[in-house]
Write a protein that holds these residues in place. Sequence first.
Motif, mmCIF file in Angstrom:
data_model
loop_
_atom_site.group_PDB
_atom_site.id
_atom_site.type_symbol
_atom_site.label_atom_id
_atom_site.label_comp_id
_atom_site.label_asym_id
_atom_site.label_seq_id
_atom_site.Cartn_x
_atom_site.Cartn_y
_atom_site.Cartn_z
ATOM 1 N N PRO A 365 3.306 11.286 6.052
ATOM 2 C CA PRO A 365 4.493 10.554 5.830
ATOM 3 C C PRO A 365 5.323 10.139 6.527
ATOM 4 C CG PRO A 365 3.585 13.035 4.267
ATOM 5 C CD PRO A 365 2.790 12.617 5.689
ATOM 6 N N GLY A 366 6.149 11.009 7.797
ATOM 7 C CA GLY A 366 6.474 10.089 9.084
ATOM 8 C C GLY A 366 6.205 9.360 9.482
ATOM 9 N N GLU A 367 4.725 8.932 9.717
ATOM 10 C CA GLU A 367 4.165 7.781 10.427
ATOM 11 C C GLU A 367 3.886 6.889 8.852
ATOM 12 O OE1 GLU A 367 0.037 6.391 12.319
ATOM 13 O OE2 GLU A 367 1.086 8.916 11.582
ATOM 14 N N MET A 368 4.010 7.462 8.504
ATOM 15 C CA MET A 368 4.077 6.148 6.571
ATOM 16 C C MET A 368 5.164 5.471 6.167
ATOM 17 S SD MET A 368 2.644 7.207 2.760
ATOM 18 C CE MET A 368 3.039 5.763 1.397
ATOM 19 N N ALA A 369 6.268 5.970 6.785
ATOM 20 C CA ALA A 369 7.376 5.541 6.619
ATOM 21 C C ALA A 369 8.014 5.201 7.815
ATOM 22 C CB ALA A 369 8.636 7.087 6.620
ATOM 23 N N LYS A 370 7.815 5.181 9.043
ATOM 24 C CA LYS A 370 8.019 4.251 10.042
ATOM 25 C C LYS A 370 6.900 3.244 9.880
ATOM 26 C CE LYS A 370 8.163 5.101 15.193
ATOM 27 N NZ LYS A 370 7.876 2.996 15.858
ATOM 28 N N ARG A 371 5.893 3.514 9.518
ATOM 29 C CA ARG A 371 4.990 2.242 9.382
ATOM 30 C C ARG A 371 5.507 0.363 8.946
ATOM 31 N NH1 ARG A 371 -1.418 3.550 9.786
ATOM 32 N NH2 ARG A 371 -1.813 0.922 9.409
ATOM 33 N N LEU A 372 5.602 1.552 7.390
ATOM 34 C CA LEU A 372 6.707 0.701 6.256
ATOM 35 C C LEU A 372 7.384 -0.398 6.458
ATOM 36 C CD1 LEU A 372 5.813 3.072 3.139
ATOM 37 C CD2 LEU A 372 4.831 0.724 3.373
ATOM 38 N N PHE A 379 12.159 -0.073 3.679
ATOM 39 C CA PHE A 379 12.771 0.867 3.593
ATOM 40 C C PHE A 379 12.594 1.863 3.053
ATOM 41 C CE2 PHE A 379 16.625 3.412 3.503
ATOM 42 C CZ PHE A 379 16.451 4.086 4.717
ATOM 43 N N THR A 380 11.728 3.186 3.112
ATOM 44 C CA THR A 380 11.563 4.364 2.309
ATOM 45 C C THR A 380 11.797 5.805 3.040
ATOM 46 O OG1 THR A 380 8.979 4.816 3.188
ATOM 47 C CG2 THR A 380 9.743 3.250 1.454
ATOM 48 N N VAL A 381 11.258 6.923 2.257
ATOM 49 C CA VAL A 381 11.859 8.309 3.005
ATOM 50 C C VAL A 381 10.596 8.763 2.652
ATOM 51 C CG1 VAL A 381 12.833 8.825 1.049
ATOM 52 C CG2 VAL A 381 13.281 10.115 3.273
#
Length: 418
Positions: A365-372, A379-381
């Motif tokens: 999830p952390g990588e997913m949010a960063k790539r988005l 911008f997401t969390v």
Amino acid sequence: MNKRTFIKALASLGFGTLAAPLKSQAEADYLSGIDFDSDDIWDQIRKGYKLKPDYINLENGYYCFLPQETLEKYIEHIREVNYQGSYYMRTVQWDNKAKSAAKLAELVGADPEEIAITRNTTESLDLIIAGYPWNRGDEAIMSNQDYGSMLTMFELAHRRHGVHLKKIDIPMHPQSDEEIVSVYENAITSKTRLIMVPHIVNITGHILPVRKICDMAHQYGVEVMVDGAHAVGHFTFDMKELDCDYYGSSLHKWLSVPLGAGLLYVKKGKADQIRPLLAPYQLDRPGIYNLNHTGTHPVATDLAVMNAIEFHEKIGAKRKEDRLRFIQRYWSDQVREIEGINVNTPIEPFRSCAIANVGLEKVKPGEMAKRLMDEFKIFTVAIDGNGVHGCRITPNIYTTTDELDQFVNALKKMSKKA
């Protein structure tokens, strides 16, 4: 000079009571010029927000910033309170806060004496947890998916009062309401005093059958405290129909009140058993106002509550709810069947509204949010724990289907790369 004569004297000098929301000279009531029967109603409403162009904001769940109409009126309140100074604080601040609380009560279907304005959900529910008449050995039930600050407050109750904590897991994709109710029911023992239930799970958007849980709990003599942080201004409900005992919400989220405003509901007749966390001016004052004394506070926020409710009601609570549910389903329905993408929100429309959670099987999830954000300017969390792995997606009424198409395309590209 008595108080009433003093207030009249102030009014004659231009120091009004602010009983009615102020009209800003800088910006007219934007919604008054909108054609609500028009096909482009949401495009028109979008123009009433000042949106940062650097990214697509799909993280409104933490803080839904104010539409310009509410913001301008809030700024006008700040100016007016500053102009009046101590005159305002010593005469009408409490009357106006009570008017805002009464307006909130009307919005959520409660009686005015059951509602107090706090600073946020955490404060509202902490007041109940900290002040509850615990006895050593009492039990409280909550879920692993509850908000972290509330879980740690219960941990404090355990340390201070010897309260035993029992945590359950909320089914992420339940087959029925009864499946959810039974999870809570199976945790009840003769020592259970209080159950905490999220009205809507903050990390997945799952709306729970609160009334059914309350009916079940009350049969065992157990009280229910509801975490409605994301509920007020999001979807319609009636406090009396929920029949819970305590309820907390944050008004800076979906109602778009300035930061620093929350709601506490205590069912009539129950406030006096809760011990105040902070001592009020007068101890043992009957009712809910004995519970939330915080001293001098930003009173302009209290006034802005009425403006935010005005904006909400101009749009229409049901119209807003329908819009929020539509934009969530618009994107989530497009990706539910795609291999490698997991939607962590129930599929039935009535079990969610604006909030949903989506994860990629091979991307943390952390990588997913960063790539988005880095690759797609979205911008997401990230949410990574308690059985939920993905990004929480919280669009708002101004979000366009074009922006959500960009988000869906981003998910598809990321899932293929993974």
